[in-house]
Design a protein around this motif. Structure first.
Motif, PDB file in Angstrom:
ATOM      1  N   HIS A 299       2.102  13.069  45.585  1.00 57.02           N
ATOM      2  CA  HIS A 299       3.053  13.902  46.325  1.00 57.02           C
ATOM      3  C   HIS A 299       2.399  14.911  47.269  1.00 57.02           C
ATOM      4  O   HIS A 299       3.022  15.298  48.268  1.00 57.02           O
ATOM      5  CB  HIS A 299       3.992  14.633  45.353  1.00 57.02           C
ATOM      6  N   PRO A 300       1.144  15.378  47.039  1.00 58.27           N
ATOM      7  CA  PRO A 300       0.574  16.364  47.962  1.00 58.27           C
ATOM      8  C   PRO A 300       0.467  15.896  49.417  1.00 58.27           C
ATOM      9  O   PRO A 300       0.582  16.707  50.336  1.00 58.27           O
ATOM     10  CB  PRO A 300      -0.810  16.644  47.368  1.00 58.27           C
ATOM     11  N   VAL A 301       0.246  14.590  49.659  1.00 56.77           N
ATOM     12  CA  VAL A 301       0.123  14.169  51.056  1.00 56.77           C
ATOM     13  C   VAL A 301       1.451  14.322  51.789  1.00 56.77           C
ATOM     14  O   VAL A 301       1.482  14.669  52.979  1.00 56.77           O
ATOM     15  CB  VAL A 301      -0.414  12.717  51.170  1.00 56.77           C
ATOM     16  N   THR A 302       2.561  14.104  51.081  1.00 56.09           N
ATOM     17  CA  THR A 302       3.877  14.325  51.690  1.00 56.09           C
ATOM     18  C   THR A 302       4.101  15.807  51.931  1.00 56.09           C
ATOM     19  O   THR A 302       4.652  16.210  52.966  1.00 56.09           O
ATOM     20  CB  THR A 302       4.978  13.743  50.796  1.00 56.09           C
ATOM     21  N   GLU A 303       3.681  16.641  50.988  1.00 55.55           N
ATOM     22  CA  GLU A 303       3.830  18.087  51.168  1.00 55.55           C
ATOM     23  C   GLU A 303       3.082  18.569  52.409  1.00 55.55           C
ATOM     24  O   GLU A 303       3.586  19.415  53.167  1.00 55.55           O
ATOM     25  CB  GLU A 303       3.314  18.820  49.930  1.00 55.55           C
ATOM     26  N   LEU A 304       1.891  18.033  52.648  1.00 54.04           N
ATOM     27  CA  LEU A 304       1.077  18.507  53.761  1.00 54.04           C
ATOM     28  C   LEU A 304       1.627  18.074  55.112  1.00 54.04           C
ATOM     29  O   LEU A 304       1.508  18.808  56.095  1.00 54.04           O
ATOM     30  CB  LEU A 304      -0.364  18.032  53.593  1.00 54.04           C
ATOM     31  N   VAL A 305       2.233  16.885  55.191  1.00 57.03           N
ATOM     32  CA  VAL A 305       2.740  16.434  56.497  1.00 57.03           C
ATOM     33  C   VAL A 305       4.175  16.887  56.759  1.00 57.03           C
ATOM     34  O   VAL A 305       4.629  16.847  57.906  1.00 57.03           O
ATOM     35  CB  VAL A 305       2.635  14.901  56.652  1.00 57.03           C
TER      36      VAL A 305
END
Length: 682
Positions: A299-305
């Motif tokens: 989930h962190p990659v979605t949070e960052l973009v």
């Protein structure tokens, strides 16, 4: 918003959830087993409660003990993280019956999507394309085998319950169906308590793309774009990124709408992920695989973009808030890539590893984020999943994010526990990965080329260099002026350079900066500061410094070196001259003042007939008895560690003359399990 939330999990996800709770001013409650009494999530929570022994069945998987901890601490809600009870419909209902808010979807949605067979039928009725495969639940082994034959190999066996790749088996040879079905059932039963299986057509060179959805209790459902999760080992994701280079805007919108319809079809509320299998040659021909009714590891990659905190929105939705976003409000900016750092040893076939974290360095800031459950001095055992941390890099484009993640992995040190960090860094530099030409089989095809052969020469050099302890007087005090360490009064210690030769290798120049805490940092081929004159090695050729972190722990009898994600240990031998011995797999390397290398093969050391545990774990299956005749390659035992099975096979035809374990026994790495004595013909 809730005032107190219990986190029913451990490791990096518990630490990550606690971080958002702290930012929102919500009191956090951690739970822990005996194995995690000193764990980081226990220390970082406001309150912590012991819930049982190390085995997960008596602690993290015990609904009664988790609910009792919530009751005793006054928690109003429970965040399940991922794994353990996160997708357990019974647990969600039990929370509701106990007057607690389960921070996740309703129990009926978990039950429906947790049954992959019903899930496929439900989303297909909603117009979502699904992978061809078996129909109906509760199929016998024979029915599964017959369905596989009708579909035609290769086929994929999948547990109907659970996820994360556990129990999944790719079968290309029809004659192996019976054994693979039995193994898949065992893993599914051990991981999820349910051994129901289904069969699906295997799509060659597929890509794994998933859509993040977010739904509130007021009827609004949006998607937050996709994540590319095609880089996998044994059906386990190891690198994830957002967005995917495969999708154009039209396909992204179509897959996003399909994911929204899948979520609506089961009455979903909260954060969830709809997973699709996509033929690389035709991205428009995507198929629904399953829905994960929880927060995902990646989930962190979605949070960052997207700029959204998914844990925060899980909490807000669970407390009744409506989503303030329409689909057109969601935008993707830049690129993010995540790598999963696991306790496994690529040099030993990626077998689970363990040990005590002697020193830890995890990068943060500058576009890099590390979500971790590690801390120094804490042991990493075999009772739980091998994932230790996640390193995530964000950049304005994919190339920048990949460069940032490679640099971050090179700066990641977990001294004392072998990890896959170096392997991941090399994988990210692979031409196909850099070009975005991915598929779910790429890692398995290229894995051997991404594992360095033998011990790096710098490790030998470091051990040889550090073989003498610090001089000390009778009181134990070390005079810093008597140590050739480059120590400076009131300043940073300088590096001292040495030229060393390891047999079979070019001369190596090693720079050492020793700290006062028993550690030393190493540089190789580094120029500058104070350099010792060259010794008999003669002039040294120019050589670039290798990538990867180099950290050493030194004691009177032991040197531990971390380099490129691998941990190497050297111990002083019990001999008059005190040589150093370094173990790499089954090979022992002897280092003296003028290092001379010698080796003993594993067969010579322990006997070719002896079968030893390749990793610390638990013996789950014993298939033979003493006196039984076996053939070469026959499966004799199964050892499980960190939710992974390893089959111990007969090295040759013969008779089982010794069997030292029973099913359920806990074994250490290299512990003797059995002896197979060859027959006269052999």
């Amino acid at each position: 918003m809730f005032s107190t939330v219990l986190v029913a999990n451990r490791g990096e996800i518990a630490v990550r959830v606690i971080r958002t709770l702290r930012e929102l001013g919500v009191r956090s409650v951690a739970v822990f087993s005996d194995a995690d009494a000193d764990a980081r999530h226990v220390r970082e929570a406001d309150t912590a409660v012991r819930i049982g022994p190390a085995p997960a069945a008596g602690s993290y998987l015990s609904v009664e003990r988790v609910l009792d901890a919530a009751r005793r601490t006054g928690a109003q809600a429970v965040h399940p993280g991922y794994g353990f009870l996160a997708e357990n419909a019974h647990f969600a209902r039990a929370c509701e019956e106990a007057g607690l808010v389960f921070i996740g979807p309703p129990a009926p949605a978990i039950a429906l999507m947790g049954d992959k067979i019903r899930a496929k039928e439900t989303v297909a009725a909603a117009g979502v394309p699904v992978v061809p495969g078996s129909s109906g639940s509760g199929l016998t082994d024979g029915q599964l085998a017959e369905a596989a034959r009708k579909i035609g190999t290769p086929v994929l066996l999948k547990p109907s319950a659970g996820g994360g790749g556990k129990g999944m088996r790719l079968v290309r040879d029809e004659t192996l169906l019976a054994d693979e079905i039995a193994a898949a059932r065992r893993e599914a039963r051990a991981s999820f308590g349910d051994d129901t299986l289904l069969v699906e057509r295997w799509i060659d060179r597929p890509r794994h793309i998933e859509i993040q959805v977010l739904a509130d209790a007021h009827g609004r459902v949006v998607h937050l774009g996709e994540r590319e999760c095609s880089l996998q080992r044994r059906h386990q994701k190891i690198i994830e990124e957002a967005p995917s280079v495969l999708l154009d805007e039209k396909t992204r919108a179509a897959m996003g709408e399909a994911a929204v319809q899948a979520a609506r079809s089961c009455g979903y509320v909260g954060a969830g992920t709809v997973e699709f299998i996509v033929p690389g040659a035709d991205p428009s021909a995507y198929y629904f695989m399953e829905m994960n009714t929880r927060l995902q590891v990646e989930h962190p990659v979605t949070e960052l973009v997207t700029g959204l905190d998914l844990v925060e929105w899980q909490l807000r939705v669970a407390s009744g808030e409506p989503l303030p976003y329409a689909q057109e409000d969601i935008t993707l900016t830049g690129h993010a890539v995540e790598a999963r750092v696991c306790a496994e040893d690529p040099a030993r076939g990626f077998l689970p590893s363990g040990g005590t974290v002697l020193a830890l360095r995890e990068p943060q800031g500058g576009g890099v984020r590390t979500d971790s459950g590690l801390s120094e001095g804490v042991p990493v055992g075999s009772a739980y999943d091998p994932m230790l941390s996640k390193v995530i890099a964000y950049g304005p484009d994919r190339a920048a994010a990949l460069r940032g993640l490679r640099a971050a992995l090179a700066d990641t040190v977990v001294l004392g526990v072998p990890t896959n960090a170096g392997f991941l860094r090399r994988l990210l530099a692979h031409p196909a990965v850099a070009a975005g030409d991915l598929d779910t089989g790429l890692v398995e095809r290229e894995a051997e080329s991404l594992v360095p052969e033998g011990v790096p020469e710098e490790v030998y050099a470091a051990a040889a260099l550090l073989r003498q302890p610090f001089p000390a007087d009778a009181s134990g005090w070390t005079d810093p002026f008597s140590v050739p360490s480059g120590w400076r009064l009131g300043g940073t210690p300088a590096r001292t350079f040495h030229h060393l030769r390891v047999p079979g290798h070019d001369p190596v120049r090693v720079g050492v900066r020793r700290g006062g805490d028993g550690t030393a940092e190493l540089d190789f081929g580094h120029a500058g500061e104070r350099e010792e004159p060259a010794d008999a090695c003669g002039p040294l050729p120019a050589r670039p410094a290798p990538e990867g972190s180099r950290l050493v722990e030194v004691s009177d009898r032991r040197v531990t070196v971390e380099l490129d994600g691998l941990t190497h240990t050297f111990s002083r031998a019990d001999s008059p001259d005190g040589v150093w011995l370094g173990r790499d797999g089954d090979t022992w390397h002897v280092l003296d003042h003028d290092p001379v290398e010698a080796s003993l093969s594993g067969a010579a050391r322990s006997g070719a007939d002896t079968l030893a545990a390749p990793m610390p774990g638990t013996v789950t299956v014993v298939k033979v008895a003493v006196g039984e005749d076996v053939v070469a390659g026959q499966s004799l035992l199964v050892v499980e560690a960190m939710k992974m099975e390893h089959v111990i096979s007969a090295p040759h035809a013969g008779t089982v003359t010794e069997l030292d374990v029973t099913a359920g026994a806990t074994v250490a790495m290299d512990q003797v399990l059995a002896v197979v004595t060859p027959g006269e013909e052999a």
